[in-house]
Scaffold this motif. Structure first.
Motif, PDB file in Angstrom:
ATOM      1  N   ALA A   1       0.812  -1.216   0.000  1.00 32.41           N
ATOM      2  CA  ALA A   1       0.000   0.000   0.000  1.00 32.41           C
ATOM      3  C   ALA A   1       0.843   1.263   0.000  1.00 32.41           C
ATOM      4  O   ALA A   1       0.464   2.269  -0.597  1.00 32.41           O
TER       5      ALA A   1
ATOM      6  N   ASP B   1      -4.621  -8.397   0.303  1.00 33.64           N
ATOM      7  CA  ASP B   1      -4.671  -7.159  -0.463  1.00 33.64           C
ATOM      8  C   ASP B   1      -5.677  -6.159   0.089  1.00 33.64           C
ATOM      9  O   ASP B   1      -5.736  -5.023  -0.379  1.00 33.64           O
ATOM     10  N   ALA B   2      -6.428  -6.538   1.088  1.00 33.55           N
ATOM     11  CA  ALA B   2      -7.366  -5.619   1.736  1.00 33.55           C
ATOM     12  C   ALA B   2      -6.735  -4.948   2.952  1.00 33.55           C
ATOM     13  O   ALA B   2      -7.302  -4.030   3.526  1.00 33.55           O
ATOM     14  N   ARG B   3      -5.566  -5.409   3.347  1.00 31.08           N
ATOM     15  CA  ARG B   3      -4.892  -4.900   4.546  1.00 31.08           C
ATOM     16  C   ARG B   3      -3.507  -4.367   4.191  1.00 31.08           C
ATOM     17  O   ARG B   3      -2.954  -4.689   3.146  1.00 31.08           O
TER      18      ARG B   3
ATOM     19  N   PHE C   1      -6.655  -1.351   7.427  1.00 26.80           N
ATOM     20  CA  PHE C   1      -7.210  -1.516   6.090  1.00 26.80           C
ATOM     21  C   PHE C   1      -6.286  -0.803   5.095  1.00 26.80           C
ATOM     22  O   PHE C   1      -5.728   0.252   5.394  1.00 26.80           O
ATOM     23  N   ARG C   2      -6.131  -1.377   3.934  1.00 29.37           N
ATOM     24  CA  ARG C   2      -5.247  -0.809   2.919  1.00 29.37           C
ATOM     25  C   ARG C   2      -5.610   0.643   2.602  1.00 29.37           C
ATOM     26  O   ARG C   2      -4.731   1.483   2.435  1.00 29.37           O
ATOM     27  N   SER C   3      -6.883   0.944   2.572  1.00 25.32           N
ATOM     28  CA  SER C   3      -7.319   2.304   2.246  1.00 25.32           C
ATOM     29  C   SER C   3      -6.936   3.320   3.318  1.00 25.32           C
ATOM     30  O   SER C   3      -6.955   4.519   3.075  1.00 25.32           O
ATOM     31  N   ASN C   4      -6.580   2.857   4.505  1.00 23.71           N
ATOM     32  CA  ASN C   4      -6.173   3.745   5.593  1.00 23.71           C
ATOM     33  C   ASN C   4      -4.662   3.814   5.779  1.00 23.71           C
ATOM     34  O   ASN C   4      -4.179   4.506   6.686  1.00 23.71           O
TER      35      ASN C   4
ATOM     36  N   GLN D   1      -2.057   5.203   4.186  1.00 25.20           N
ATOM     37  CA  GLN D   1      -1.380   6.497   4.106  1.00 25.20           C
ATOM     38  C   GLN D   1      -1.730   7.365   5.308  1.00 25.20           C
ATOM     39  O   GLN D   1      -0.868   8.034   5.884  1.00 25.20           O
ATOM     40  N   TYR D   2      -2.997   7.350   5.709  1.00 24.96           N
ATOM     41  CA  TYR D   2      -3.421   8.108   6.887  1.00 24.96           C
ATOM     42  C   TYR D   2      -2.654   7.637   8.125  1.00 24.96           C
ATOM     43  O   TYR D   2      -2.120   8.447   8.886  1.00 24.96           O
TER      44      TYR D   2
END
Length: 189
Positions: free
Chosen positions: A7, A106-108, A165-168, A170-171
């Motif tokens: 990620a 791939d979701a994490r 979660f992968r979407s988080n 960068q945060y």
């Protein structure tokens, strides 16, 4: 065919009081079922070669391991490129047992927080008692870090392995980097 990337694509920041880094690709399989069932236990332990952890613990050896997630859930860790074979072996062991084993790699995302002040950095952003007497190597927590759900454990002293979660990703990287900025020592631990 494209090459998989993590990620954060190997991002790292060592400019502060602790090092925040992308931990790279990690195979992660969620295993849900009755954790007292012999086949569920064997499905996890036979592919990782580590013992089933106690409640609230992680048992890891490099890229392999088992992390206790909840009373009916484990996270089985393996090398990223071995997930398909690991999952097939787990399904074979489980047979008709009522359980679920799913690839969530791939979701994490996995991050690594390390250094003498890593505990202090994480304590700034997670509502967990991180005193050395209260949180030791091998312990595991699912919690929030700043505004996102996350989970972490200490594979060794002064090192935290963090899953989100992968979407988080960068945060989380940014939050930890700010919490670790130079001169931000609190001196609590």
């Amino acid at each position: 065919m494209s090459n998989p990337i993590s990620a954060l694509n190997q991002a790292s920041d060592a400019a502060g009081i602790a090092t925040v880094a992308d931990a790279g690709l990690q195979g992660m399989i969620t295993l849900r079922g009755d954790l007292s069932d012999a086949k569920v236990k064997k499905a996890a332990t036979s592919v990782t070669k580590v013992a089933l952890p106690e409640t609230g613990q992680a048992n890891t050896d490099g890229a392999h391991g088992i992390v206790w997630m909840s009373p009916d859930e484990l996270m089985v860790l393996c090398p990223y490129d071995a997930v398909a074979d690991t999952l097939a072996a787990m399904h074979k062991t489980l047979g008709a047992t009522h359980a679920l084993a799913v690839d969530v790699s791939d979701a994490r995302a996995c991050l690594r927080l390390s250094g003498a002040n890593a505990r202090e950095v994480l304590a700034k952003v997670a509502p967990v008692d991180l005193r050395p007497a209260a949180f030791t190597a091998g312990m595991f927590r699912r919690t929030r870090i700043a505004q996102i759900p996350a989970a972490f454990w200490m594979p060794e002293e002064d090192v935290f392995q963090i899953i989100c979660f992968r979407s988080n990703a960068q945060y989380l990287f940014d939050v930890l980097t700010v919490a670790a900025q130079p001169g931000s020592e609190v001196g609590h631990f």
